[in-house]
Design a protein around this motif. Structure first.
Motif, PDB file in Angstrom:
ATOM      1  N   LEU A 180      11.422  36.208  89.750  1.00 39.15           N
ATOM      2  CA  LEU A 180      12.739  36.612  90.229  1.00 39.15           C
ATOM      3  C   LEU A 180      13.843  35.904  89.460  1.00 39.15           C
ATOM      4  N   THR A 181      13.604  34.618  89.175  1.00 34.95           N
ATOM      5  CA  THR A 181      14.600  33.870  88.395  1.00 34.95           C
ATOM      6  C   THR A 181      14.778  34.484  87.013  1.00 34.95           C
ATOM      7  N   ALA A 182      13.638  34.825  86.374  1.00 31.52           N
ATOM      8  CA  ALA A 182      13.721  35.443  85.045  1.00 31.52           C
ATOM      9  C   ALA A 182      14.428  36.792  85.116  1.00 31.52           C
ATOM     10  N   ALA A 183      14.106  37.567  86.161  1.00 30.76           N
ATOM     11  CA  ALA A 183      14.752  38.872  86.305  1.00 30.76           C
ATOM     12  C   ALA A 183      16.247  38.717  86.546  1.00 30.76           C
ATOM     13  N   ASN A 184      16.613  37.702  87.372  1.00 28.07           N
ATOM     14  CA  ASN A 184      18.040  37.466  87.628  1.00 28.07           C
ATOM     15  C   ASN A 184      18.768  37.078  86.351  1.00 28.07           C
ATOM     16  N   GLN A 185      18.084  36.267  85.504  1.00 30.24           N
ATOM     17  CA  GLN A 185      18.724  35.865  84.255  1.00 30.24           C
ATOM     18  C   GLN A 185      18.934  37.073  83.352  1.00 30.24           C
ATOM     19  N   GLU A 186      17.894  37.952  83.294  1.00 34.21           N
ATOM     20  CA  GLU A 186      18.039  39.166  82.489  1.00 34.21           C
ATOM     21  C   GLU A 186      19.169  40.033  83.026  1.00 34.21           C
ATOM     22  N   LEU A 187      19.240  40.134  84.370  1.00 40.01           N
ATOM     23  CA  LEU A 187      20.304  40.942  84.968  1.00 40.01           C
ATOM     24  C   LEU A 187      21.665  40.334  84.685  1.00 40.01           C
ATOM     25  N   CYS A 188      21.742  39.002  84.751  1.00 34.50           N
ATOM     26  CA  CYS A 188      23.020  38.331  84.458  1.00 34.50           C
ATOM     27  C   CYS A 188      23.447  38.595  83.015  1.00 34.50           C
TER      28      CYS A 188
END
Length: 709
Positions: free
Chosen positions: A467-475
Motif C-alpha cells: 500500500l505504501t508503494a502504491a501510495n507513492q506511485e499515486l503521489c
C-alpha cells in the motif's frame, strides 16, 4: 350385622346420647359446646360415629339454608374422613344429597328424635349407614353406624394412607424442586433460560446476572437484547436464532463486551459459552438454554499458579511440624492445582530433573503433539526436534540459573505425524521449580500458540508495504498530473491570448474588404457567400478563444464562498434565456427542484451547468418528436442529486466514454466547440461532486450530478 348386635348398638346410642345431652344442659344456647370430662370421654370412646351439628340461617331470615359441623368424635372422623372440627358445611361437602339435608332440617325443626337410613359410595364401594338424631337446644346430636358388613373403616383407612403417601410424595417433590432451585442458584456457572424469538429471560441465576453487569430483577421477563443493548452487534442474536432452529453451539474463549464498570469489573472479557435448544414436552423448541463460564486471563492464570506453587511450598515446609495435617492440605492443594492446570486455556507442562522428564501435561499441551506419549519421557526423547532449537537452550538456562525466561512470538519447529517440520509461533514462560530445600528440581512451562496471529500480522505488514508503494506511485502520478494541468492551463491561456490579436486583425481586414468592394462586387452572390462564410469562421474562432479563456478560469473560480440559493430561481433564469429556443422547438420543460438549496456552488457556476445541459437537450433533440426535458433535485443522505433528463438523440456507449473530453463533438449537424460538457465536468469535480451520464440512442439522455448538500 346381626339383629341382636344392631339392637345393642341402638341401645348404646340412646344411653350415650342421654349422657351427652345431660352433660350439655348447662351450656348456653348460643356458645360453642364445651363438653365436660365425662361427656368428652363418652364421645371419644363411643363405638359409633358421634357428631354435634347446628343449623345455618339465611342473613336476616329464620330459614335454615345449611347444616354446620361443630365436633366429630374419633370414630366419625375415621368413617367419613373429616377432621374433628370441619370448616366445610353439609351442603358444601355433599352438594347432591338434598335428602340428607332435608332430614336434618326436619329433625331440628320438630325437636323429636329421628332415624334415617341411606347409602353412600366410598372409594368405588356402596355402604349402608344408619343415623339417629336428637335436637338439644340450638344443636343436633347425631349418632351413626354402618348398617352392612362392608369394611368401610378399612377402605377409609386405606384412603387415609393413600392421602398420606400422596402428601409425602408431594413433600418429596417440593424438596426436590427446592434442591434443584438451590442447585440452580448455587451453580458455579452462569445459567439462563431464554424463551421465544425475542429471547425473553425466563430464568437466570444470580451468577449470570452478575456476569452481565445487572440484577436478576431487571432482566427477568425482558428481551435480553433490549435490556442489554451492549450485546447487540456482537453476533449473539444470530447464534440464538440458530439455536432456535435446533442447533447446539459451543464457543470457547469468545470475546464479549459488557457494561460492568459500575461493578468495578472489566467491560471486556473472554468466556466459554454453551447454547442448547430448550424443548417442551412435545419436543417443540421454545427457547434456548445458555451456560457461560468466564475464562481467567492468561496473566491471571500464571499469577494464580505462582501463588498456588508458593502455597504448596509453604505447606511442604510445615510438614515437619504437622505431618498428617500438612499432607492432607498438600494433597488438596495438588488437586486444585491439577484441576486448574487441566482447565487452563494455556498449554502447561511440568518438567522434572536435568533430563526434563515430563511429569505433568495438560490437555492443551498434549494437543500440540498428537499421537505422542509425553508423561514419563525425557523431553528430547518425546520431542527430539527441540534439540537444536532455542527452546531447549532456554530450558537449560532456567534450570541452571533459576531465572524465569519469557519469549514472545518465538519460532518453534514442531514435527507433524508425517515427520515434516512445521513452523509455529508461541508465547511462553519457563519458570524454575524448587523443592522443599530450595533446590531447583524442575521447570514449569506455560505456552500460548500465536501462529495465526503472527502470520496475520506478517500478512498485514506485507499489505502495508504494498500500500505504501502504491501510495507513492499515486503521489508521483498526482504530481505529474498537476504539472500537466498547469502546463495545459498555461498553453490554453497563451494560445487564447496570442490568437486574439491576429483574429481581431482578420476581422478588421474583412470589414475593410467588404467596405472597399464596389457595390457590384458586394451584390455578387458568390462574393457575398464567401464573405459571410469568412465572417462566420471568424466568429466561431472568437467564440472558441473565449471558451478557452473560460476553461483557464475554472481552477481559480471553483473555491468561491458557499452561499445559500434557491435552485428554482436559477432554473427559471436559464429558462428565460433559452425561451426563444424552447418556443421554436415546441419543447416541454418540467421542473421539480423546490426542496433543494445548494450551498457549495457559486451562482455563476451553477447557472453555467444548467445552461449547458438544457441548451444541449435542445440542440440534440430528436427530429421526429417535440423535446421533453425534466429537471429534478432531491436529497440523498448528505448529498443533493440533480438530474437533467431529455428524450433526444442519445449517444452510444463509445460516445458516452468520450462525452466529457475537451473539444469532443459527437454530433456534427449542429454548431458547437466541444467545450461545454468539459467545463460542466470540471466545475462539478472542483466542487467535490460527480457527474454521470446514462443514454440510449434514439431514446434520450440523463445527466446525474451529485454534490454535497
Amino acid at each position: 350385622m346381626a339383629a341382636t348386635e344392631l339392637v345393642q348398638r341402638k341401645l348404646y346410642i340412646k344411653l350415650t346420647s342421654a349422657c351427652v345431652l345431660g352433660s350439655m344442659e348447662s351450656a348456653s344456647s348460643t356458645d360453642a359446646i364445651v363438653p365436660d370430662e365425662l361427656a368428652q370421654v363418652l364421645l371419644d370412646i363411643a363405638p359409633t360415629g358421634m357428631m354435634l351439628m347446628r343449623p345455618v340461617y339465611a342473613a336476616g331470615d329464620e330459614a335454615i339454608i345449611d347444616i354446620a359441623f361443630e365436633y366429630l368424635n374419633p370414630v366419625a372422623q375415621r368413617k367419613i374422613l373429616l377432621p374433628a372440627r370441619p370448616t366445610e358445611s353439609l351442603r358444601t361437602l355433599y352438594p347432591g344429597d338434598e335428602g340428607l339435608f332435608a332430614f336434618y332440617r326436619a329433625a331440628y325443626l320438630s325437636g323429636e328424635r329421628a332415624e334415617y337410613e341411606s347409602t353412600r359410595e366410598v372409594a368405588g364401594l356402596v355402604f349402608s349407614y344408619y343415623l339417629v338424631v336428637q335436637r338439644q337446644g340450638p344443636r343436633l346430636v347425631v349418632s351413626f353406624t354402618a348398617a352392612t358388613d362392608n369394611p368401610i373403616e378399612a377402605v377409609a383407612e386405606e384412603l387415609h394412607a393413600s392421602l398420606t403417601r400422596e402428601q409425602a410424595a408431594r413433600q418429596r417433590a417440593e424438596r426436590q424442586q427446592q434442591d434443584m432451585h438451590r442447585l440452580f442458584e448455587q451453580a458455579p456457572v452462569a445459567i439462563s433460560v431464554l424463551r421465544g424469538p425475542q429471547h425473553v429471560v425466563e430464568l437466570m441465576n444470580e451468577a449470570n446476572a452478575m456476569l452481565l453487569g445487572s440484577t436478576r430483577e431487571n432482566l427477568l421477563g425482558q428481551p435480553i437484547m433490549e435490556v442489554l443493548p451492549r450485546l447487540q452487534g456482537q453476533g449473539f442474536d444470530l447464534v440464538l436464532q440458530r439455536v432456535l432452529q435446533g442447533e447446539a453451539m459451543v464457543f470457547r474463549e469468545v470475546r464479549v463486551k459488557l457494561s460492568r464498570a459500575h461493578l468495578g469489573q472489566s467491560d471486556c472479557g473472554y468466556y466459554h459459552v454453551t447454547y442448547q435448544p430448550w424443548r417442551a414436552e412435545d419436543g417443540e423448541i421454545v427457547g434456548a438454554i445458555a451456560v457461560a463460564t468466564e475464562v481467567t486471563e492468561q496473566v491471571q492464570t500464571r499469577q494464580e499458579l505462582e501463588r498456588l506453587n508458593q502455597e504448596l511450598e509453604a505447606r511442604v515446609q510445615e510438614r515437619t511440624q504437622q505431618a498428617h495435617a500438612s499432607r492432607a492440605e498438600a494433597e488438596r492443594q495438588r488437586g486444585r492445582l491439577a484441576q486448574l492446570i487441566a482447565e487452563a486455556p494455556a498449554a502447561i507442562c511440568v518438567l522434572s530433573g536435568p533430563d526434563f522428564v515430563y511429569e505433568l501435561v495438560n490437555p492443551r499441551y498434549q494437543a500440540l503433539f498428537d499421537n505422542r506419549t509425553l508423561v514419563g519421557q525425557p523431553l528430547l526423547t518425546a520431542v527430539p526436534e527441540f534439540a537444536d532449537q532455542p527452546v531447549w537452550s532456554d530450558l537449560r538456562q532456567v534450570y541452571e540459573t533459576g531465572c524465569t525466561h519469557t519469549a514472545e512470538n518465538k519460532l518453534v519447529a514442531v514435527a507433524r505425524p508425517d515427520g515434516v517440520l512445521e513452523k509455529r509461533y508461541f508465547n511462553y514462560i519457563e519458570q524454575a521449580r524448587h523443592n522443599e530445600h530450595g533446590e531447583i528440581d524442575g521447570v514449569f512451562v506455560f505456552g500460548f500458540e500465536v501462529t495465526e496471529q503472527v502470520r496475520a500480522r506478517e500478512q498485514v505488514q506485507r499489505l502495508n508495504e504494498k500500500l505504501t508503494a502504491a501510495n507513492q506511485e499515486l503521489c508521483d502520478a498526482n504530481k505529474q498530473l498537476v504539472r500537466t494541468n498547469i502546463d495545459l492551463d498555461n498553453f490554453i491561456y497563451t494560445a487564447s491570448h496570442d490568437l486574439k490579436a491576429p483574429i481581431t486583425n482578420i476581422e478588421g481586414l474583412l470589414y475593410l474588404l467588404k467596405k472597399a468592394l464596389p457595390a457590384a462586387g458586394r451584390s455578387d452572390e458568390l462574393v457575398a457567400s464567401v464573405l459571410d462564410r469568412m465572417h462566420g469562421s471568424v466568429e466561431r474562432f472568437t467564440r472558441t478563444i473565449a471558451h478557452l479563456t473560460d476553461v483557464t478560469k475554472l481552477q481559480s473560480e471553483f473555491a468561491q464562498p458557499a452561499v445559500t440559493m434557491l435552485l428554482a430561481n436559477i432554473v427559471e433564469d436559464v429558462r428565460q434565456d433559452l425561451l426563444p429556443q424552447l418556443t421554436e422547438a415546441g419543447a416541454e420543460l418540467e421542473v421539480d427542484v423546490d426542496n433543494c438549496q445548494p450551498r457549495v456552488f457559486s451562482e455563476k457556476n451553477l447557472r453555467s451547468i444548467l445552461y449547458n445541459l438544457l441548451s444541449n437537450a435542445l440542440k440534440y433533440r430528436h427530429p421526429s418528436r417535440p423535446p421533453q426535458i425534466r429537471v429534478t433535485c432531491a436529497a440523498e443522505g448528505d448529498q443533493l442529486v440533480l438530474k437533467v433528463q431529455d428524450n433526444g438523440l442519445g449517444v452510444n456507449e463509445w460516445q458516452q466514454a468520450r462525452l466529457f473530453q475537451l473539444f469532443q463533438r459527437l454530433h456534427t449537424h449542429v454548431e458547437g466547440s466541444g467545450l461545454g460538457l468539459y467545463m460542466v465536468k470540471k466545475i462539478v469535480e472542483n466542487a467535490g461532486g460527480t457527474i454521470e451520464v446514462q443514454s440510449q440512442v434514439n431514446e434520450g439522455t440523463t445527466f446525474t450530478i451529485r454534490f454535497p448538500a
